[in-house]
Design a protein around this motif. Structure first.
Motif, PDB file in Angstrom:
ATOM      1  N   ASP A 196      -7.348   0.327  -2.410  1.00  0.00           N
ATOM      2  CA  ASP A 196      -6.285   1.305  -2.137  1.00  0.00           C
ATOM      3  C   ASP A 196      -4.912   0.723  -2.436  1.00  0.00           C
ATOM      4  OD1 ASP A 196      -8.064   3.256  -1.400  1.00  0.00           O
ATOM      5  OD2 ASP A 196      -7.839   2.940   0.771  1.00  0.00           O
ATOM      6  N   ALA A 197      -4.709  -0.551  -2.087  1.00  0.00           N
ATOM      7  CA  ALA A 197      -3.435  -1.206  -2.407  1.00  0.00           C
ATOM      8  C   ALA A 197      -3.250  -1.300  -3.921  1.00  0.00           C
ATOM      9  CB  ALA A 197      -3.382  -2.590  -1.773  1.00  0.00           C
ATOM     10  N   ASN A 206      -9.628  -1.317   1.418  1.00  0.00           N
ATOM     11  CA  ASN A 206      -8.186  -1.472   1.612  1.00  0.00           C
ATOM     12  C   ASN A 206      -7.535  -2.174   0.427  1.00  0.00           C
ATOM     13  OD1 ASN A 206      -8.454  -0.292   4.122  1.00  0.00           O
ATOM     14  ND2 ASN A 206      -8.432  -2.222   5.256  1.00  0.00           N
ATOM     15  N   THR A 207      -8.242  -3.161  -0.128  1.00  0.00           N
ATOM     16  CA  THR A 207      -7.732  -3.876  -1.299  1.00  0.00           C
ATOM     17  C   THR A 207      -7.613  -2.934  -2.486  1.00  0.00           C
ATOM     18  OG1 THR A 207      -8.734  -5.947  -0.542  1.00  0.00           O
ATOM     19  CG2 THR A 207      -8.144  -5.818  -2.865  1.00  0.00           C
ATOM     20  N   ASN A 243     -13.115  -3.023   6.459  1.00  0.00           N
ATOM     21  CA  ASN A 243     -12.877  -2.209   5.254  1.00  0.00           C
ATOM     22  C   ASN A 243     -12.024  -2.965   4.242  1.00  0.00           C
ATOM     23  OD1 ASN A 243     -14.239   0.113   6.365  1.00  0.00           O
ATOM     24  ND2 ASN A 243     -12.410   0.478   7.588  1.00  0.00           N
ATOM     25  N   SER A 294       0.816  -1.211   0.000  1.00  0.00           N
ATOM     26  CA  SER A 294       0.000   0.000   0.000  1.00  0.00           C
ATOM     27  C   SER A 294       0.853   1.266   0.000  1.00  0.00           C
ATOM     28  CB  SER A 294      -0.924   0.018   1.230  1.00  0.00           C
ATOM     29  OG  SER A 294      -1.826  -1.074   1.197  1.00  0.00           O
ATOM     30  N   MET A 305      -7.121  -7.649   3.453  1.00  0.00           N
ATOM     31  CA  MET A 305      -6.390  -6.457   3.889  1.00  0.00           C
ATOM     32  C   MET A 305      -6.976  -5.950   5.203  1.00  0.00           C
ATOM     33  SD  MET A 305      -4.072  -5.846   1.489  1.00  0.00           S
ATOM     34  CE  MET A 305      -3.653  -4.121   1.704  1.00  0.00           C
ATOM     35  N   GLY A 306      -6.740  -6.695   6.286  1.00  0.00           N
ATOM     36  CA  GLY A 306      -7.288  -6.346   7.582  1.00  0.00           C
ATOM     37  C   GLY A 306      -8.658  -6.965   7.790  1.00  0.00           C
TER      38      GLY A 306
END
Length: 292
Positions: free
Chosen positions: A87-88, A84-85, A80, A53, A76-77
């Protein structure tokens, strides 16, 4: 070639690294875990420790790289996850563009042609769309089938209740894939000269859920092992009771529902793409039995 692999030394990253190095390529493996440095270097690769990220870290890592294998971690956590995926994926795309990388192979999935109703796969749909906008970059979207290795999650159920199942029917037709076969396809694509944006499905076998119960059952000396279709509520509740975070359990329940309806696998099945993977369900059953 100089090739950078995202995804550390997982079920795909390790065999992919081995294949690329064996064919004479210089490989850098990105991992978020500094404890993996020794194992990465033992394979003859260079380790780059940082987050997928972090666009600046990736830009520096991609410097002088000829090709990138772009794998976004699936969870990704615990919350969210889709955001998050995505955003990466944006960070990876930004770094690819900034570093001037010309060849990318992105690990995607069956169902990535659909924007909704696919659970965790919807993150890959969005990342495919982001990568489609990359200019002067050749991208292959490597859409993988349902991982055989996901079936290991059923081991406690088989041992505890003598059944195997999910929230899709015994007659559901599923394209499966072995991670080793993904690594083979990725190695081929990374070293291939191509242009534009392309889709390649990597599938090892196409079987029903009933086939899974029968063949795995025979391999573990439980020939009467039944496939049980659960409701979405039962599937969600079972995962939560097993300690799966609620958001992730909801996403996987949605994916199961998408498989049950047939829409996740529809594009692959309707267009009759080739089955390139070599590992059939019977082959995987031997691995399953050895690890049961």
């Amino acid at each position: 070639m100089k090739i950078t692999i995202l995804g550390s030394l997982g079920n795909i990253g390790k065999p992919l690294t081995q294949k690329l190095i064996a064919s004479g390529n210089q490989v850098t493996v990105v991992s978020s875990n500094s404890d993996r440095v020794e194992a990465i270097e033992a394979l003859g690769a260079k380790a780059a420790i940082g987050s997928v990220s972090d666009a600046d870290f990736l830009k520096n890592t991609f410097a002088e790289t000829d090709a990138v294998f772009a794998l976004t971690p699936p969870n990704m956590g615990g919350s969210n996850v889709i955001a998050n995926t995505i955003d990466a994926g944006k960070a990876i795309a930004t770094a690819i563009e900034a570093a001037g990388v010309k060849r990318v192979v992105m690990l995607s999935s069956i169902g990535a042609d659909l924007p909704e109703g696919t659970g965790p796969i919807k993150g890959l749909y969005n990342i495919e769309k982001i990568y489609e906008t990359l200019e002067n970059v050749s991208v292959t979207f490597l859409r993988a089938g349902f991982f055989y290795t996901n079936l290991y999650a059923n081991v406690p159920m088989i041992k505890g209740a003598g059944i195997i199942g999910s929230n899709y029917a015994a007659e559901t037709v599923i394209p499966f894939v072995h991670p080793e076969n993904i690594a083979t396809a990725a190695a081929e694509e990374l070293t291939k000269t191509t242009s534009g944006k392309n889709i390649r499905y990597i599938i090892s076998d196409v079987r029903t859920s009933n086939d899974v119960a029968k063949i795995l059952g025979l391999a573990i000396d439980k020939p009467e092992l039944p496939w049980i279709e659960f409701t979405d509520e039962q599937s969600l509740g079972g995962m939560k009771e097993a300690g799966v975070p609620e958001e992730i359990a909801e996403l996987y329940t949605e994916m199961g529902s998408g498989l049950n309806s047939g829409k996740i696998q529809e594009d692959f099945l309707a267009n009759k793409f080739s089955v390139d993977g070599k590992t059939k369900l019977e082959d995987f059953a031997k691995e399953f039995a050895a690890n049961f």
